[in-house]
Design an enzyme around this catalytic site. Structure first.
Site, PDB file in Angstrom:
ATOM      1  CD  GLU A   1      -2.703  -1.160   2.535  1.00  0.00           C
ATOM      2  OE1 GLU A   1      -3.614  -0.331   2.664  1.00  0.00           O
ATOM      3  OE2 GLU A   1      -2.410  -1.989   3.398  1.00  0.00           O
TER       4      GLU A   1
ATOM      5  CB  SER B   1      -5.757  -1.478   0.572  1.00  0.00           C
ATOM      6  OG  SER B   1      -5.647  -0.170   1.042  1.00  0.00           O
TER       7      SER B   1
ATOM      8  CD  GLU C   1     -10.807  -4.063   8.066  1.00  0.00           C
ATOM      9  OE1 GLU C   1      -9.961  -4.949   8.222  1.00  0.00           O
ATOM     10  OE2 GLU C   1     -10.940  -3.425   7.013  1.00  0.00           O
TER      11      GLU C   1
ATOM     12  CB  SER D   1      -9.636   8.562   2.597  1.00  0.00           C
ATOM     13  OG  SER D   1      -8.568   8.025   1.849  1.00  0.00           O
TER      14      SER D   1
END
Length: 331
Positions: A16, A172, A295, A306
């Site tokens: 990432e 991701s 999570e 984002s």
């Protein structure tokens, strides 16, 4: 009073690293230079750290100043890691900063490690009776092929389709397969094994809604209203997140007041249970009016698309102020 200097860490050794660079560019643009000085610390794939003038220099490091871990405390007062994935988000970099006695933003070593390893995280929360989807995992280290095959048979017996097969330590959505035919289980396990030794199987839900909540704070928390990802694809995979950009976002999510409160209450509980600090994003699945914790992301993305900064904006904290608040929470 002299301005503090913030070391922005980006790049890293994980798959990432490119996302981390995009997050860093956004932070550089929105940073409050009146309050703090900024030093850019690029963590290259060769495991060396470099001081850059600007984020574009990641493509050409010739003549750039390489720095050593022992230099950290001389170059900046506070570290702001925006290093997503393995080594940057799992407690490794955090431990390095602690050894150097550099205060840093975000979760400490323990919570970073705990939340990164999905199998350990889920096992821990199961002990606290937090509702999650059914799961099982196998650690491939020291396992014979026959052990792996009997685990796969066990998944076939105990789970219904669809089943998600995931590497336990990867972010991701990298290495995840949605299995809709048990014939593809072995292939899915092989794919996950390319990214981690520990493989997680999770029971898929029918048409789940994906709900995310942003949290800011150490003891006193600012918890955003839940937002929702409305997906175009089968699930929120790497392409859907970062290349196709077709996912719609609903902030706040269209939820009944009772469900919204339940989600915020669970968020506060698990954030403290997992000893999170600074900031994090907590993700849920919603199906048949049941809330399932998915999570905790201890270093959420700061790209244009984002969820974390968007959720905080809806809570009344703009991008620039958000970064300043995160820096102030460092310890």
């Amino acid at each position: 009073m002299e301005k503090k200097t913030v070391g922005l860490f980006f790049g890293g050794l994980s798959n990432e690293a490119d996302i981390s660079v995009i997050s860093a560019k956004n932070i550089i643009k929105a940073f409050d230079y009146k309050k703090y000085n900024l030093v850019l610390v690029y963590w290259h794939k060769n495991n060396q750290f470099y001081i850059l003038e600007n984020a574009e220099e990641v493509n050409d490091l010739s003549g750039k100043k390489e720095i050593h871990v022992g230099d950290f405390s001389k170059l900046f007062d506070v570290a702001l890691p925006i290093t997503h994935g393995k080594y940057g988000e799992d407690g490794a970099l955090q431990g390095l900063l602690e050894i150097q006695k550099v205060p840093y933003c975000g979760c400490r070593v323990l919570s970073s490690s705990l939340c990164m390893d999905k199998a350990v995280f889920k096992t821990f929360l199961a002990g606290h009776s937090i509702r999650q989807v059914k799961f099982d995992f196998i650690d491939l280290r020291d396992k014979k092929q026959s052990d792996v095959e009997s685990w796969i048979e066990q998944i076939e017996r105990n789970f219904e389709l669809p089943v998600y097969i995931k590497p336990s330590n990867s972010g991701s959505s990298v290495g995840i397969t949605k299995v809709t035919d048990f014939k593809n289980l072995k292939k899915a396990v092989r794919e996950a094994a390319r990214h981690d030794d520990k493989i997680l199987a999770e029971q898929g839900l029918v048409n789940p809604r994906e709900i995310e909540v942003a949290v800011l704070g150490n003891d006193e928390l600012t918890i955003s209203d839940p937002g929702e990802l409305v997906l175009e694809g089968a699930f929120y995979d790497f392409d859907e997140k970062y290349t196709k950009n077709q996912t719609q976002v609903a902030i706040p999510a269209d939820l009944e007041a009772q469900t919204r409160e339940e989600i915020k209450k669970i968020t506060e509980k698990v954030y403290h249970l997992c000893d999170c600090k600074g900031f994090a994003r907590v993700d849920y699945l919603l199906a048949d009016n049941e809330v399932y914790l998915n999570e905790i992301n201890t270093l959420p993305g700061f790209t244009d698309i984002s969820m974390f900064p968007m959720l905080m904006k809806s809570a009344g904290i703009n991008y620039k102020d958000l970064i300043t608040k995160i820096i102030k929470l460092a310890n």
